[in-house]
Scaffold this active site. Structure first.
Site, mmCIF file in Angstrom:
data_model
loop_
_atom_site.group_PDB
_atom_site.id
_atom_site.type_symbol
_atom_site.label_atom_id
_atom_site.label_comp_id
_atom_site.label_asym_id
_atom_site.label_seq_id
_atom_site.Cartn_x
_atom_site.Cartn_y
_atom_site.Cartn_z
ATOM 1 N N ASP A 1 -4.312 1.428 -14.067
ATOM 2 C CA ASP A 1 -4.577 2.045 -13.222
ATOM 3 C C ASP A 1 -3.364 2.570 -12.007
ATOM 4 O O ASP A 1 -2.201 2.100 -12.213
ATOM 5 C CB ASP A 1 -5.519 1.585 -12.127
ATOM 6 C CG ASP A 1 -6.133 2.083 -11.007
ATOM 7 O OD1 ASP A 1 -5.105 2.498 -10.113
ATOM 8 O OD2 ASP A 1 -7.324 2.569 -11.133
ATOM 9 N N HIS B 1 6.142 4.371 -4.268
ATOM 10 C CA HIS B 1 4.591 3.372 -3.458
ATOM 11 C C HIS B 1 5.345 1.735 -3.304
ATOM 12 O O HIS B 1 5.320 1.374 -4.047
ATOM 13 C CB HIS B 1 3.930 3.765 -4.107
ATOM 14 C CG HIS B 1 2.540 3.452 -3.251
ATOM 15 N ND1 HIS B 1 1.934 2.800 -3.685
ATOM 16 C CD2 HIS B 1 2.279 4.348 -1.798
ATOM 17 C CE1 HIS B 1 1.212 2.861 -1.978
ATOM 18 N NE2 HIS B 1 0.839 3.616 -1.629
ATOM 19 N N GLU C 1 4.674 7.694 0.634
ATOM 20 C CA GLU C 1 5.093 5.609 1.044
ATOM 21 C C GLU C 1 5.787 4.512 0.160
ATOM 22 O O GLU C 1 5.339 3.992 -0.115
ATOM 23 C CB GLU C 1 3.526 5.269 0.495
ATOM 24 C CG GLU C 1 2.411 6.243 1.407
ATOM 25 C CD GLU C 1 0.571 5.451 1.458
ATOM 26 O OE1 GLU C 1 0.507 5.539 2.668
ATOM 27 O OE2 GLU C 1 -0.225 5.695 0.300
ATOM 28 N N GLU D 1 4.154 0.002 5.593
ATOM 29 C CA GLU D 1 3.204 -0.213 6.344
ATOM 30 C C GLU D 1 2.626 -1.546 5.932
ATOM 31 O O GLU D 1 3.210 -2.148 5.727
ATOM 32 C CB GLU D 1 2.637 0.806 4.357
ATOM 33 C CG GLU D 1 0.918 0.712 4.706
ATOM 34 C CD GLU D 1 0.304 1.152 3.920
ATOM 35 O OE1 GLU D 1 1.043 2.292 3.016
ATOM 36 O OE2 GLU D 1 -1.043 1.034 2.982
ATOM 37 N N CYS E 1 -6.961 1.033 4.265
ATOM 38 C CA CYS E 1 -6.292 0.196 3.710
ATOM 39 C C CYS E 1 -5.982 -1.125 4.559
ATOM 40 O O CYS E 1 -6.055 -1.959 4.080
ATOM 41 C CB CYS E 1 -5.543 0.503 2.584
ATOM 42 S SG CYS E 1 -4.420 1.683 3.158
ATOM 43 N N CYS E 2 -5.469 -0.313 5.748
ATOM 44 C CA CYS E 2 -4.227 -1.767 6.334
ATOM 45 C C CYS E 2 -5.672 -2.796 6.994
ATOM 46 O O CYS E 2 -5.406 -4.084 6.839
ATOM 47 C CB CYS E 2 -3.647 -0.882 6.982
ATOM 48 S SG CYS E 2 -2.265 -0.406 6.480
HETATM 49 O O1 FUB Z 1 -3.644 4.219 -2.029
HETATM 50 C C1 FUB Z 1 -4.419 2.919 -2.056
HETATM 51 C C2 FUB Z 1 -3.809 2.658 -0.776
HETATM 52 O O2 FUB Z 1 -4.260 3.821 0.396
HETATM 53 C C3 FUB Z 1 -2.340 2.224 -0.744
HETATM 54 O O3 FUB Z 1 -2.325 0.786 -1.275
HETATM 55 C C4 FUB Z 1 -1.777 2.804 0.472
HETATM 56 O O4 FUB Z 1 -0.678 2.761 1.088
HETATM 57 C C5 FUB Z 1 -2.857 3.722 0.879
HETATM 58 O O5 FUB Z 1 -2.220 4.525 0.401
HETATM 59 ZN ZN ZN Z 2 -2.056 -0.233 4.204
#
Ligand code: FUB
Ligand code: ZN
Length: 648
Positions: free
Chosen positions: A200, A258, A310, A326, A403-404
């Site tokens: 992936d 990333h 990112e 991030e 996501c965060c």
């Molecule tokens: O792609 C999934 C999540 O979304 C990543 O970990 C983040 O950086 C955001 O792009």
């Molecule tokens: Zn995030």
């Protein structure tokens, strides 16, 4: 679904290396944070963040998508990303840790909510174990056609992590059964001798499969994780650093691409090194960690220099206003460093965890637990214009790409497990938080309690409650890398000769229950400079006190912005306890002034410094600079902020 499950088979907590793992340290078997700083933050997470998260997953459509995939609802797929499911799984993981023995007592509401969401997940799973609502609903079930961006295995990874957490904390098997079916399906599809030779584009399934191996003892999951890690870097997904495919991790010299993807992959590599004894992988992790800390880590512990993709930047490319940092990268960094700490026993990994937790990580969530930051810049300029969207420097209730928030929730909900460990010689305290920690010392339960007002005060009291009494053992206390002065007493007597060994203060004794160690760390405010190769902050200092990095906010400096302030290095820093401010903080005050622009204004780049060097900055008088903890910024009003302060 039953809530009264049998006792969990392994101690509840993330990262439980197997019996034969080659780690220097073993995580605590039980841990509770019972008071103080982190207790407060975890309470907010439990009472506001996690309950609100469930509601937001409903309104953002993530749960609707599961119903669509299950055929129990009609309508269109909601959300823009193929990884909408992962938000649900990360939330489930957070809730699962919360349901553990050290979580906030639950009145049954959260457990019922977890069961409800688990049932939605189970219903959406296909008969062969596959599960991804985006592909099931919008792609006619065409699977694995876009490994670079599809996130199918990434989502599987978060599902597995949630299931392992739920099983570890409650013994419940419903979610674990779903995860095992998915993992078995993946095992039947992927592998060099299977249908698909690939991986992936967003790592996550790798470390999850190692945890599933630890939970179930099924070796195929570990082997599949090893296969995925080693297929990165051979161009199978096009050869981009973005998805960790430019170079095999074993050959990599610098973290790249990333940031979250890189860090999750490294966490998996550390897991594999632990379980298999793969010294080449361990060596790569050590090399990459060292280079990352030396050249690509912000003072807040934040990682990721670019908004574009990112990703990590070049060495020493650490911008302030456009720092990405991030929140997920901070979580991933803690995950990786903790695995490295366990593997090697070295204190420096927990130094970075501490820096990250108190600063780059904690800034991600507002003090009331209701609003979030996705990116964590180190400066917001006076005329800041980029005020909308996920990646703006403005706190937001939820994100289009969410996501965060659930990532922060899951780390806060499991934080007590990152505090202590044991080895054959004794017990180590990595992080200082009031609580009670139990380790296994060669078969003898060993319990210490910790009392501290850290990070506001440097005094830490450790009481031995239980442990071997028939032989000496070593209590190790991490002396933070920032700390230059300390005293230590054991049951009231100074121990001048205590050895500090690679960041660990080692106290070897015949301990008896009731023995008390008092460590006093000098946490006086200090100024720090960056490596001069970090051009963005050359000529600047940052304020730190103990593990906390400080910043200035516009709201504390009326009558002008922050772009033109200068700190006076010759004048002392002072500190003040402010229980009424920002949930209770210690502020640090410095003296400074504002640069007075010449009448004709500055052309940003067009003033000659002349042969004698820079012109002295004209001053229009003294200015009191009031610094607040970086983690607490943007909790009063949106406005200017800066961490690095020019001194000329
Ligand atoms: O792609 C999934 C999540 O979304 C990543 O970990 C983040 O950086 C955001 O792009
Ligand atoms: Zn995030």
């Amino acid at each position: 679904m039953s809530h009264s499950n049998p006792a969990p088979p392994v101690p509840a907590g993330p990262v439980r290396p197997g019996r034969d793992a080659r780690t220097a340290l073993t995580p605590a078997v039980a841990a509770e944070i019972l008071g103080g700083f982190w207790h407060g933050r975890r309470e907010v997470n439990a009472r506001v963040g996690i309950p609100q998260g469930a509601r937001l997953l409903e309104s953002a459509g993530n749960l609707h998508n599961l119903r669509l995939a299950a055929g129990t609802a009609g309508g269109a797929f909601q959300g823009d990303f193929p990884f909408m499911d992962s938000d649900v799984y990360k939330w489930l993981e957070a809730a699962a840790w919360q349901l553990g023995p050290s979580g906030t007592p639950d009145d049954g509401v959260l457990a019922a909510e977890v069961d409800r969401v688990t049932a939605l997940v189970a219903a959406a799973q296909q008969s062969d174990g596959y599960l991804n609502t985006w592909f099931q609903v919008t792609k006619d079930g065409r699977r694995y056609e876009d490994l670079r961006w599809g996130h199918e295995l990434y989502c599987a990874g978060h599902l597995i992590q949630a299931a392992v957490a739920h099983h570890r904390t409650t013994g419940a098997k419903e979610l674990l059964d779903v995860a095992v079916r998915f993992a078995d399906h993946l095992d039947s599809v992927f592998g060099s001798d299977r249908q698909i030779d690939g991986f992936d584009g967003h790592p996550e399934v790798e470390t999850a499969l190692v945890e599933l191996y630890r939970e179930t003892g099924e070796r195929r999951y570990l082997d599949l994780a090893g296969y995925f890690v080693d297929r990165h870097g051979h161009g199978l997904l096009g050869g981009e650093a973005y998805c960790q495919d430019r170079v095999p991790l074993r050959e990599q010299r610098h973290v790249e691409g990333h940031a979250v993807r890189q860090l999750y992959l490294l966490a998996a590599a550390a897991d594999l090194a632990a379980e298999t004894g793969d010294s080449e992988l361990l060596g790569a992790c050590e090399r990459l960690w060292t280079a990352m800390v030396a050249t690509k880590t912000h003072v807040t512990g934040g990682l990721g220099a670019h908004h574009d993709e990112e990703d990590f930047g070049d060495p020493y490319e650490l911008p302030n206003e456009r720092a990405y940092c991030e929140s997920c990268a901070a979580v991933a960094s803690v995950h990786w460093s903790w695995r490295m700490a366990l593997l090697t026993g070295e204190a420096k990994y927990s130094d970075l965890i501490e820096r990250t937790l108190f600063n780059g990580f904690l800034a991600a969530v507002s003090l009331d637990g209701e609003r979030w930051l996705y990116v964590n810049p180190l400066q917001v300029r006076d005329g800041h214009t980029d005020t909308g969207g996920d990646q703006s420097a403005r706190r937001t209730r939820w994100f289009r790409c969410a996501c965060c928030p659930p990532n922060v929730m899951r780390l806060l909900a499991s934080l007590e497990h990152y505090m202590t460990s044991t080895d054959a010689d004794g017990l180590q305290i990595h992080q200082y938080a009031t609580g009670r920690y139990t380790g296994d010392l060669l078969g003898t339960p060993t319990i210490v309690s910790v009392h501290t007002e850290y990070p506001w005060a440097g005094r830490i009291t450790v009481t031995v409650e239980d442990g071997p009494t028939d032989r000496p053992w070593t209590l190790s206390l991490r002396i933070p890398q920032w700390c230059t002065g300390r005293t230590v007493e054991v049951s009231g007597a100074a121990t001048g000769a205590a050895v500090v060994d690679g960041g660990w203060l080692r106290l070897e004794r015949n301990w008896t229950p009731g023995d008390e160690v008092t460590l006093d760390l000098d946490i006086a405010p200090r100024l720090v400079e960056a490596d001069p190769r970090v051009d963005a902050v050359r000529g600047c200092v940052a304020v730190e006190r103990g593990p906390v990095v400080y910043c200035l906010e516009g709201v504390d400096h009326p009558g002008g912005g922050l772009d033109d302030i200068v700190i006076d290095l010759a004048r002392p820093l002072t500190e003040e306890r402010r229980p009424e401010l920002l949930g209770g903080v210690v502020t640090v005050t410095a003296a400074g002034h504002r640069r007075t622009p010449p009448d004709d204004g500055w052309w940003p780049y067009h003033r000659s410094t002349g042969p004698a060097g820079a012109p002295a900055a004209p001053s229009d008088g003294d200015l009191v600079l009031t610094a607040v903890p970086y983690y607490s910024w943007a909790n009063r009003e949106d406005g200017a902020m800066r961490v690095w302060l020019p001194f000329r």
